[in-house]
Structure formats: C-alpha cells, structure tokens
Design an enzyme around this catalytic site. Sequence first.
Site, PDB file in Angstrom:
ATOM      1  CG  ASP A 124      -2.330   0.829   0.658  1.00  0.00           C
ATOM      2  OD1 ASP A 124      -2.036   1.597  -0.102  1.00  0.00           O
ATOM      3  OD2 ASP A 124      -3.332   0.923   1.792  1.00  0.00           O
TER       4      ASP A 124
HETATM    5  C1  BGC Z   1      -5.003   3.234  -0.156  1.00  0.00           C
HETATM    6  C2  BGC Z   1      -5.012   2.126  -1.352  1.00  0.00           C
HETATM    7  C3  BGC Z   1      -5.070   2.939  -2.457  1.00  0.00           C
HETATM    8  C4  BGC Z   1      -3.670   3.669  -2.541  1.00  0.00           C
HETATM    9  C5  BGC Z   1      -3.492   4.281  -3.868  1.00  0.00           C
HETATM   10  C6  BGC Z   1      -3.822   3.983  -0.132  1.00  0.00           C
HETATM   11  O1  BGC Z   1      -3.684   5.273   0.579  1.00  0.00           O
HETATM   12  O2  BGC Z   1      -4.980   2.450   1.305  1.00  0.00           O
HETATM   13  O3  BGC Z   1      -6.338   1.787  -0.889  1.00  0.00           O
HETATM   14  O4  BGC Z   1      -5.035   1.981  -3.724  1.00  0.00           O
HETATM   15  O5  BGC Z   1      -3.501   4.462  -1.477  1.00  0.00           O
HETATM   16  O6  BGC Z   1      -4.201   5.284  -4.090  1.00  0.00           O
END
Ligand code: BGC
Length: 740
Positions: free
Chosen positions: A279
């Site tokens: 993530d």
């Molecule tokens: C979120 C993800 C997301 C990623 C990219 C993160 O902060 O937890 O779910 O896909 O950002 O935007």
Amino acid sequence: MNKSILSLGLLLVNIAIGQKTTEQKIDDLLLKMTLEEKIGQLNQYTNDANPTGPLVINPNKEKEIKEGKLGSMLNVMGADRTRKYQELAMQSRLKIPLLFGLDVIHGYKITFPLPLAEAASWDLPLIEQSARIAATEAAASGVHWTFAPMVDIARDPRWGRVMEGAGEDTFLGSKIAYARVKGFQGNKLGDLNSVMACAKHFVGYGAAVGGRDYNSVDMSNRMLWETYLPPFKASVDAGVATFMNSFNDLNGIPATANAYIQRDILKGKWKYDGFIVSDWGSIGEMVAHGYAKDNKEAAEKAILAGNDMDMESNAYRYHLAELVKEGKVPMSIVDEAVRRILRKKFELGLFDNPYRFSDAKRQEKALNNPEHAKVAREIAAKSIVLLKNEQNVLPLSKDTKTIAFIGPMVKPKRNNHGFWSIDLKDVDSTYIVSQWEGLERKVGKNTKLLYAKGCDIEGNNRSGFEEAIAIAKQSDVVIVSIGERHDMSGEAKSRSNIHLPGIQEEFIQELQKTGKPIVVLINAGRPLIFNWIADNMPTIVYTWWLGSEAGNAIADVLFGDYNPSGKLPMTFPRDEGQIPLYYNHFSTGRPSKDDNDKIYKSAYIDLPNSAKFPFGFGLSYTTFTYNDLKLSAPSLTSKGSITVSFTLTNSGKYAGEEVVQLYLKDPFASVVRPIKELKGFQKVKLNPGEQKTITFTVDNELLSFYNDQLEWVSEPGAFELMLGSSSEDIRLHATFELVK
Ligand code: BGC
C-alpha cells in the site's frame, strides 16, 4: 477446462509452432536485465498532480523512466497522459512498458454507488456489470489496473473505509468480491476493455482497533481464516491479477512484511501467480511501526516476505541493489518478483503494443456512452434501502400539488459522487444528476417544487430553519435530504461519533412540528446513528452516496418507478458503545434472550443489545410471505445434500423484488460457532399475487468451518436452518441432521 491442462496445451502448441511461451519470454528478458533494471520493475511512483497519499516529489521521475528504473505509475490517467509517459519508457534500453494503476473504486467517468451501497443491492450480475463499465471506461483512458475491489470485511462503522467494501458479512462479501473481479477483468486480461483488478487490503485492515484507520489488528488465526480471508480467496478463484497488502500490523507483524499471509497462504497454499503491491508507503511505514530500523531493513523484510512492488516508499529504489550485493536478499527473490510483474505486462499485451490502451478515439467513445448512465441509474435505485414507511407515504403520487424539497443535500452535486471518485483532468467529469434535478424531471407540470436549504451538514447555524419551515407549511409533502458530506467517510475518515453531524436531527424535529408528511432521505458512506429520527419519523430512506445518477435513482424510488429492494450489508447500531456490532457473533455462556433480559447476562445496563436496523434489513412497497417449507430429507451425509424449498408470495399491491436470505446455525461444535450465518440468498422478482417456489441446496461445504487446528471440517449433529427477509426477520425454521 482446468487451468493447468490449458497452460500445458498452450505450451505444447507453442513448442510445435516454434513460438516462445510467456515464461520463456520472461526468462529471456531476465537474462538481459541489469540488477538496476530489475529493481526498476518493482518501483511504483505517483503522478504528482493528484496524489492519493503523502507525497514526496521525485524530480528525476522522467529521467528514471528513460533509464528503465520505473515499472509502474499510479494516478496517471487519460489516453494522452498515459501515452506521454509510455513514450518515455520506450526510450529505455529494454523498452519494458509501464503499468498504469488507479483507484477506480466505483466508476471512472460515470460513478456508481459507493461499493457499500452497491452491496445493499445484493444484485451480483449488476454489481459485476458496474465494474465492467468502470473497466471499459478506464481501459479506454490508458489505465491498465484498478486498485479495487476492496474486499475487507468491516464490522466497525467508525472506520471510514467501510464505504469501500461490501460490509460485514463473509458470505455476501465473497460473492461480491468474485463478481467485482470478474467485472473489472472481463473475459480475459489483454482485452481492450479489461483492467487488472486488485484484491485489497491483504489482510485484516477492516478490523483496525477502535475503527481508527491504519490501526493495529489482533485476531485469532481462526477468525482470520473464517471471516477475513474468504473474500480474498474468492478473488483468487475469480482470477484476480494483483493483490495489495495493508497498512496494519496483523498480530504484531506488519502485513507488508508478513510472510505467513503473503508467502505461505497467498503464493503458497493458494498458488497465486499474480503480484503483490504494497500500500502507499507501507514498506517505509514499518519504521514507524517499530518493525524495521530504517528504510533499508524495511525493504529487506518486505521483499523476503513476498511484497513484490513498492508503491511510493522508495525503499526498493534506494536499498534493494545494496541488499542483493550484501547477500541479504537473494537474486532469485528479486527475479521472482520481477517475473510476476512482467507476466502481467505480457498478459496485457503491452509488449506487443505499449500504447494499446491509450487511444484517444476509443476514450472519446467509451466516456460518452449513454448506456453506462442507464446502468448506473438502475444500480443506484437498487442500492437504496427503505428503512421505514409506516404510513405508506411512499410511493408519492406524480400529481402531488406542492412538494417541499429541503435540506443541505438537495442541490449540491459533488456529494453524490461520494469518496474515491476520480477527478478527470482531460474529460468532463462533472456529470452528476443532483437530487433536485432528479425530482424536477420526475414530477408532472402541475406539481410545484419548493426549495430551502434549512441547515448545513455541520455546525449549528439555525438561520435557515424559519424559511424551510415556512416552505414546508405550504406543501402537501416534505422531502428532506440530510446526512454526511462525501468526504466524511473514506480513507483516513474514521469518526468516533457516527451520529448525524451538526444540527440536522434538530432541524427535522422542527420540521416535524408542521404536521406535514415528511420523507427523510439519509445520505452517507457508512451506517449512521439517528435514533430520534428512527423512532419518530415514519418514512426513512437510506440513500448512501449513489453516484452520477443519484438524483434520477432517488426520484425513481420516491415515485414508485422502482420499488426499493435494498437490504443493509452492515448492522446499524443504536450507539457507538455497541460497536463492533454484527449479526453473526458467537454464542456467549450467558446470552440475553431479549433486550430486557439483563441480570447477570451478557448485556449493557444502559443500552439494548439489539441493532437499530439489522443486517439484511430493508423494506419494499409490497409485502412478501414465506410458506410451505420443505426439506427433501431430514438428514444428509458429508457427500450428500438436502434441497430446501418454500413458496414466496408477493402479497402486496406492487411488483417488487425480495432478497430471500438463508441462515444456518450449528448449535454444538468443537469450537464456539456464530448464532447464525448467511449461507445463501436469492433476489426474486414477483408481480402482485405471484408465487414462486424458491430452492436452495445445503451441502457439507455450507456446514463446514475451521476447527481449532485450522482444518476445514464439518461435524455430525443437528443444524438449524432459517429463511427470512433479514437476519432478524426469520419467517421459516427447520432442523436437519448431518450424519457421517
Ligand atoms: C490506499 C489504497 C489505495 C492507494 C493508492 C492508499 O492510501 O490505502 O487503497 O489504492 O492509496 O491510491
């Protein structure tokens, strides 16, 4: 056909005609790649213009792409923009194309209801179709990969991200996960209307302590296997191309460096051949977790545990080469991660034509397809949940003379999009039908529509009350639209207080004094608490955030052009003090038999145990009766099955759909089991007076669970079967026996 037989068949054909298989092509490429180029494939950076996490600007991005030091970007969208970056990648030595990922969570240009709202439709084909349309639009805009679906089970409505998943139930959540992956990926990766899906966040993210985003998760392995892992397994079964791990630690090990979940379960036991992306910054965040002393150690721990791609931590970029040279990370581990990523690039056809998804003409067509809005309207109407209609004020007549449409949600457009909608730079993304517009289009010429805002969503400004009350007094019916702002649910939007914000409830109390029939619309991204309204207002409609077609869909339901059929995918508590509150909890040793049974019972002295609105609940303008339950046999063996049938009748005046729910209970087992569990459902459409025989099959699989040794077993003995209209509204009961 079995996947391995198919691959073997393809291999033989390829050998016969002298063509290389994908794996052979990857072997060739790996031989040519320097360590730096390999590591490049594992790096992912955001486009600086619209970051979705804490941004660290990398001024060398474009240079690094040309040097083959970047494998993927996120937040780049649009045929022209993606093409521009891909052209840079084509200047690199080995011309390995970039992958473009984006959070296409509930639609691209046309937005669909929030995923939680869509889950309330319990309509799997339509949920699949909404993902299909989102994929068609995104893929035509150069996007290869969506970071969706979020398949985290969520039992805590304080957690802002409940809006992004399918709610609290594992059975429903797994079916929806499967449908969404199929929808995004279509027939196969490489088709021009498919994007790679991403099952996230692996795993346990929805169980953050206190519902506070990014917080720790501590759960038994049995809970992990039985409740939290199945939607991920369903995603694998649906062929999901990628996984994303999660910010939380799971039982003390950050998910990003958790070898048990990534290597043992996902890549080992489930034989998953896609790749895992971290993530946003979650590798680097292991330093703050106190699990790695610096970014370098974090990189080492992440890659060894199976995390393939680094989103925005810059940990692989700066430290992996050194770690390999020091012998801390074997080259074979790097090669494996690179192989997994290259495999997807081959499957997408990017090596044949890196620009195949960046096609301005296709984009123009896909983003202006009126069929997409039609589907969005249908699913938005199906996502609405009718919570109360005691005096049958709904459906409204289109000939009503004067309607007051009041409240802070009536005219603004943006809120209807909800959280995680995409700010499209190159195309018009302002297409939203406001609630006001939807109603205006619906009513006849003879209906007068009056408007007042009344109050804000937050704050305590009462200056608009008077005007709104005056307007209400002039009307035959009042519709009042209140709730949460679109950005009050979502990532990093946990709330300790999930009551209706501001003075909205007080505003309704004032409106009630007019004595007019009032329809309350509640717009939100999570279950909210609104006890006064729930107890005193006879007509309540939960509209969530419904996307581009919100206004039309709400009008369809209010005027009976669509008879509501939504059922809550999450329990609505009475008070934050009950949270986590979910229907399929374990039996305690001192269960209270009802809300008054409290003495030395598992109860609160100051609150009932029951939900305000239970899981699976939702009304219709018609009524359904359940009769004539039959079981094909009183018992089954572990190899056999029982057919359960009953007659469902539409006993009311309107055509409508009922979501028939099958629950099972295992009253005695070698471990404590839930008081009931959803094990089947069907959405059935019936005309007034029409009857239908509904059939379910119960087999050993539905009776199985994880025992204390984490074995998936069933145990002989009696089972209870319940059929009903919600988890609390059980209409038919039976018992049967499993015999070995
Ligand atoms: C979120 C993800 C997301 C990623 C990219 C993160 O902060 O937890 O779910 O896909 O950002 O935007």
